[in-house]
Design a protein around this motif. Structure first.
Motif, PDB file in Angstrom:
ATOM      1  N   ALA A  76       0.861  -1.184   0.000  1.00 56.94           N
ATOM      2  CA  ALA A  76       0.000   0.000   0.000  1.00 56.94           C
ATOM      3  C   ALA A  76       0.896   1.232   0.000  1.00 56.94           C
ATOM      4  O   ALA A  76       2.046   1.168   0.445  1.00 56.94           O
ATOM      5  CB  ALA A  76      -0.898   0.007   1.227  1.00 56.94           C
ATOM      6  N   VAL A  77       0.377   2.336  -0.521  1.00 60.26           N
ATOM      7  CA  VAL A  77       1.155   3.573  -0.572  1.00 60.26           C
ATOM      8  C   VAL A  77       0.359   4.699   0.078  1.00 60.26           C
ATOM      9  O   VAL A  77      -0.813   4.891  -0.225  1.00 60.26           O
ATOM     10  CB  VAL A  77       1.478   3.978  -2.034  1.00 60.26           C
ATOM     11  N   LEU A  78       1.005   5.435   0.973  1.00 60.10           N
ATOM     12  CA  LEU A  78       0.388   6.627   1.558  1.00 60.10           C
ATOM     13  C   LEU A  78       1.265   7.822   1.221  1.00 60.10           C
ATOM     14  O   LEU A  78       2.481   7.769   1.418  1.00 60.10           O
ATOM     15  CB  LEU A  78       0.298   6.507   3.087  1.00 60.10           C
ATOM     16  N   ALA A  79       0.670   8.873   0.685  1.00 59.23           N
ATOM     17  CA  ALA A  79       1.430  10.089   0.419  1.00 59.23           C
ATOM     18  C   ALA A  79       1.003  11.140   1.425  1.00 59.23           C
ATOM     19  O   ALA A  79      -0.175  11.458   1.529  1.00 59.23           O
ATOM     20  CB  ALA A  79       1.176  10.577  -0.993  1.00 59.23           C
ATOM     21  N   VAL A  80       1.951  11.639   2.182  1.00 59.27           N
ATOM     22  CA  VAL A  80       1.629  12.623   3.213  1.00 59.27           C
ATOM     23  C   VAL A  80       2.029  13.997   2.716  1.00 59.27           C
ATOM     24  O   VAL A  80       3.195  14.277   2.505  1.00 59.27           O
ATOM     25  CB  VAL A  80       2.389  12.336   4.520  1.00 59.27           C
ATOM     26  N   ASP A  81       1.034  14.829   2.483  1.00 57.26           N
ATOM     27  CA  ASP A  81       1.336  16.169   2.007  1.00 57.26           C
ATOM     28  C   ASP A  81       0.373  17.173   2.613  1.00 57.26           C
ATOM     29  O   ASP A  81      -0.710  17.407   2.100  1.00 57.26           O
ATOM     30  CB  ASP A  81       1.229  16.216   0.474  1.00 57.26           C
ATOM     31  N   PRO A  82       0.770  17.764   3.731  1.00 55.16           N
ATOM     32  CA  PRO A  82      -0.138  18.665   4.437  1.00 55.16           C
ATOM     33  C   PRO A  82      -0.438  19.921   3.617  1.00 55.16           C
ATOM     34  O   PRO A  82      -1.409  20.605   3.876  1.00 55.16           O
ATOM     35  CB  PRO A  82       0.608  19.039   5.710  1.00 55.16           C
ATOM     36  N   THR A  83       0.392  20.214   2.627  1.00 62.27           N
ATOM     37  CA  THR A  83       0.174  21.437   1.860  1.00 62.27           C
ATOM     38  C   THR A  83      -0.772  21.195   0.689  1.00 62.27           C
ATOM     39  O   THR A  83      -1.236  22.117   0.061  1.00 62.27           O
ATOM     40  CB  THR A  83       1.503  21.975   1.289  1.00 62.27           C
ATOM     41  N   ARG A 126       0.252   7.054  11.759  1.00 60.87           N
ATOM     42  CA  ARG A 126       0.284   5.815  12.542  1.00 60.87           C
ATOM     43  C   ARG A 126      -1.031   5.057  12.415  1.00 60.87           C
ATOM     44  O   ARG A 126      -1.063   3.847  12.227  1.00 60.87           O
ATOM     45  CB  ARG A 126       0.476   6.124  14.030  1.00 60.87           C
ATOM     46  N   ASN A 127      -2.127   5.802  12.542  1.00 54.84           N
ATOM     47  CA  ASN A 127      -3.426   5.137  12.532  1.00 54.84           C
ATOM     48  C   ASN A 127      -3.819   4.679  11.133  1.00 54.84           C
ATOM     49  O   ASN A 127      -4.447   3.631  10.985  1.00 54.84           O
ATOM     50  CB  ASN A 127      -4.479   6.042  13.165  1.00 54.84           C
ATOM     51  N   ALA A 128      -3.431   5.439  10.096  1.00 56.07           N
ATOM     52  CA  ALA A 128      -3.701   4.986   8.727  1.00 56.07           C
ATOM     53  C   ALA A 128      -2.915   3.697   8.460  1.00 56.07           C
ATOM     54  O   ALA A 128      -3.429   2.761   7.834  1.00 56.07           O
ATOM     55  CB  ALA A 128      -3.309   6.075   7.727  1.00 56.07           C
ATOM     56  N   ARG A 130      -2.117   1.492  10.677  1.00 58.37           N
ATOM     57  CA  ARG A 130      -2.811   0.424  11.410  1.00 58.37           C
ATOM     58  C   ARG A 130      -3.992  -0.115  10.618  1.00 58.37           C
ATOM     59  O   ARG A 130      -4.251  -1.314  10.614  1.00 58.37           O
ATOM     60  CB  ARG A 130      -3.303   0.956  12.756  1.00 58.37           C
ATOM     61  N   ILE A 131      -4.706   0.799   9.968  1.00 58.83           N
ATOM     62  CA  ILE A 131      -5.868   0.380   9.190  1.00 58.83           C
ATOM     63  C   ILE A 131      -5.434  -0.495   8.019  1.00 58.83           C
ATOM     64  O   ILE A 131      -6.013  -1.553   7.758  1.00 58.83           O
ATOM     65  CB  ILE A 131      -6.664   1.620   8.741  1.00 58.83           C
ATOM     66  N   LEU A 132      -4.387  -0.080   7.324  1.00 56.91           N
ATOM     67  CA  LEU A 132      -3.876  -0.877   6.205  1.00 56.91           C
ATOM     68  C   LEU A 132      -3.370  -2.231   6.700  1.00 56.91           C
ATOM     69  O   LEU A 132      -3.573  -3.270   6.063  1.00 56.91           O
ATOM     70  CB  LEU A 132      -2.749  -0.113   5.492  1.00 56.91           C
ATOM     71  N   ASP A 133      -2.729  -2.201   7.832  1.00 56.39           N
ATOM     72  CA  ASP A 133      -2.207  -3.405   8.474  1.00 56.39           C
ATOM     73  C   ASP A 133      -3.345  -4.404   8.746  1.00 56.39           C
ATOM     74  O   ASP A 133      -3.295  -5.573   8.331  1.00 56.39           O
ATOM     75  CB  ASP A 133      -1.520  -2.964   9.783  1.00 56.39           C
ATOM     76  N   ALA A 134      -4.394  -3.892   9.377  1.00 56.80           N
ATOM     77  CA  ALA A 134      -5.540  -4.766   9.693  1.00 56.80           C
ATOM     78  C   ALA A 134      -6.202  -5.294   8.425  1.00 56.80           C
ATOM     79  O   ALA A 134      -6.745  -6.393   8.409  1.00 56.80           O
ATOM     80  CB  ALA A 134      -6.564  -3.994  10.536  1.00 56.80           C
ATOM     81  N   ALA A 135      -6.125  -4.497   7.345  1.00 54.85           N
ATOM     82  CA  ALA A 135      -6.741  -4.909   6.084  1.00 54.85           C
ATOM     83  C   ALA A 135      -5.846  -5.886   5.309  1.00 54.85           C
ATOM     84  O   ALA A 135      -6.205  -6.307   4.216  1.00 54.85           O
ATOM     85  CB  ALA A 135      -7.051  -3.687   5.231  1.00 54.85           C
ATOM     86  N   GLY A 136      -4.689  -6.190   5.867  1.00 56.15           N
ATOM     87  CA  GLY A 136      -3.860  -7.223   5.260  1.00 56.15           C
ATOM     88  C   GLY A 136      -2.680  -6.726   4.431  1.00 56.15           C
ATOM     89  O   GLY A 136      -1.955  -7.524   3.839  1.00 56.15           O
ATOM     90  N   TYR A 137      -2.472  -5.407   4.374  1.00 58.62           N
ATOM     91  CA  TYR A 137      -1.298  -4.898   3.658  1.00 58.62           C
ATOM     92  C   TYR A 137      -0.093  -5.009   4.583  1.00 58.62           C
ATOM     93  O   TYR A 137      -0.112  -4.522   5.707  1.00 58.62           O
ATOM     94  CB  TYR A 137      -1.533  -3.447   3.222  1.00 58.62           C
ATOM     95  N   ASP A 138       0.955  -5.675   4.096  1.00 61.45           N
ATOM     96  CA  ASP A 138       2.083  -5.884   5.012  1.00 61.45           C
ATOM     97  C   ASP A 138       3.301  -5.034   4.668  1.00 61.45           C
ATOM     98  O   ASP A 138       4.323  -5.103   5.339  1.00 61.45           O
ATOM     99  CB  ASP A 138       2.447  -7.376   5.118  1.00 61.45           C
ATOM    100  N   LEU A 139       3.179  -4.225   3.625  1.00 54.34           N
ATOM    101  CA  LEU A 139       4.246  -3.258   3.347  1.00 54.34           C
ATOM    102  C   LEU A 139       3.605  -1.929   2.960  1.00 54.34           C
ATOM    103  O   LEU A 139       2.874  -1.832   1.976  1.00 54.34           O
ATOM    104  CB  LEU A 139       5.154  -3.746   2.214  1.00 54.34           C
ATOM    105  N   VAL A 140       3.859  -0.898   3.767  1.00 54.51           N
ATOM    106  CA  VAL A 140       3.293   0.414   3.484  1.00 54.51           C
ATOM    107  C   VAL A 140       4.424   1.366   3.112  1.00 54.51           C
ATOM    108  O   VAL A 140       5.350   1.589   3.905  1.00 54.51           O
ATOM    109  CB  VAL A 140       2.507   0.967   4.696  1.00 54.51           C
ATOM    110  N   LEU A 141       4.369   1.890   1.898  1.00 53.24           N
ATOM    111  CA  LEU A 141       5.364   2.854   1.434  1.00 53.24           C
ATOM    112  C   LEU A 141       4.791   4.247   1.662  1.00 53.24           C
ATOM    113  O   LEU A 141       3.673   4.540   1.243  1.00 53.24           O
ATOM    114  CB  LEU A 141       5.670   2.639  -0.055  1.00 53.24           C
ATOM    115  N   VAL A 142       5.537   5.092   2.364  1.00 54.98           N
ATOM    116  CA  VAL A 142       5.033   6.408   2.743  1.00 54.98           C
ATOM    117  C   VAL A 142       5.844   7.494   2.040  1.00 54.98           C
ATOM    118  O   VAL A 142       7.057   7.589   2.230  1.00 54.98           O
ATOM    119  CB  VAL A 142       5.120   6.621   4.274  1.00 54.98           C
TER     120      VAL A 142
END
Ligand SMILES: Nc1nc2c(ncn2[C@@H]2O[C@H](COP(=O)(O)OP(=O)(O)O)[C@@H](O)[C@H]2O)c(=O)[nH]1
Ligand SMILES: [Mg+2]
Length: 308
Positions: A76-83, A126-128, A130-142
């Protein structure tokens, strides 16, 4: 069990996306979601990618997805961009999707706006995760944007931090020295297909590669794909090494998190106590008249609150 939790545990992408929005917007429902999934988390590993805008983070992540899938990870991929005002993964998704060999159904992508105060980014991240983790994604690229303090904050939440440099974005010795030498577990010089990348690579090897930690320094071209497999293999290797002392690291992360959360609660309480405290405005009057100095005023007010 909340329907949204049931949905995300069953791997429904819409429920997953909604749950992450709830977290990102810090809606009250997020407490309930985390409460219900928390015991099902702990398997996912996380890799943060930092570096200036335009360094090629999204492009490299796009290339890494199939490589990591080939190594057996559910990515799974999460992009963090507050702007960024854009949520829903448009920017990230477009760039990543441009790369042909990507099976959209196997990867989950999402941008997060992560509004909120100090610590807001780490909390929702952190919580996002956790959600991906519970959904079965075992590698999260941020993916993060290159904004100093934020990168340090993100590096405290992920297992591994990859720092990207390129000759394009004016990265030089100064940039390398300015803080980023500490947070990287791996350094990547991207855009190795353009001029100046070898000189930059040599500089980084000199500055960082020979330090006591000896982090790997690699060269990639997200354009041609050269070197990307080595990055994936190195990530895999580091994750497996780290799993040895993973428990200890997890303990430290939870300690950080809990401290942040307690401080947050206490701060809110104190702010509302001060607002209702007559002495507070009296002290401000005294300060205005120079009858008291700010140190003494703060000490007295604080001890007044603590002893209540
Ligand atoms: N020549 C070249 N261009 C690249 C490479 N990687 C990314 N780019 C280009 O650099 C620009 C910024 O890439 P992007 O992945 O959006 O960077 P980000 O801001 O770090 O996520 C885009 O125009 C990409 O096509 C590379 O390895 N070589
Ligand atoms: Mg990007």
């Amino acid at each position: 069990m909340l329907p949204i939790v049931k949905g995300l545990l069953a791997g429904e992408r819409r429920a997953l996306a909604r749950a992450i929005s709830v977290i990102d917007n810090d809606y009250l429902e997020s407490h309930e979601i985390i409460r219900e999934i928390f015991s099902k988390t702990g398997k996912a590993r996380t890799v943060g990618f930092t570096g200036s805008g335009g360094a090629g983070k999204s492009s490299l992540i796009g290339r890494l997805i199939p490589e990591c899938q080939a190594l057996g990870y559910k990515v799974a991929v999460l992009a963090v961009d507050p702007t960024s005002p854009i949520t829903g993964g448009a920017i990230l998704g477009d760039r990543v999707r441009m790369q042909g060999n990507l099976d959209d159904k196997k990867v989950f992508m999402r941008s997060m706006a992560s509004r909120g105060a100090v610590g807001g980014v780490s909390k929702s991240l952190r919580n996002a995760i956790r959600i991906l983790d519970a959904a079965g994604y075992d590698l999260v690229l941020v993916e993060s944007v290159g904004a100093g303090q934020l990168e340090v904050e993100i590096s405290r939440v992920v297992n591994i931090t990859v720092v990207l440099f390129t000759p394009h974005t004016g990265d030089n010795v100064q940039a390398v020295k300015a803080g980023l030498t500490e947070i990287g577990d791996m350094y990547v010089v991207n855009k190795s297909d353009i001029e100046g990348s070898t000189a930059l690579y040599n500089t980084i090897v000199d500055l960082i590669g020979n330090t006591e930690r000896r982090p790997a320094v690699l060269k990639t071209s997200a354009k041609t794909g050269r070197g990307v497999r080595e990055v994936a293999q190195n990530i895999d290797k580091l994750l497996k090494e780290k799993s040895i002392n993973y428990k200890e690291r997890e303990r430290r992360m939870l300690e950080d998190e809990l401290k942040d959360m307690v401080l947050n609660i206490v701060e809110k309480k104190v702010v509302s106590m001060l607002a209702g405290d007559k002495k507070y405005s009296e002290f401000i009057d005294k300060l205005l008249k120079k009858e008291i100095d700010p140190y003494v005023a703060a000490e007295q007010l604080a001890s007044g609150l603590i002893n209540k």
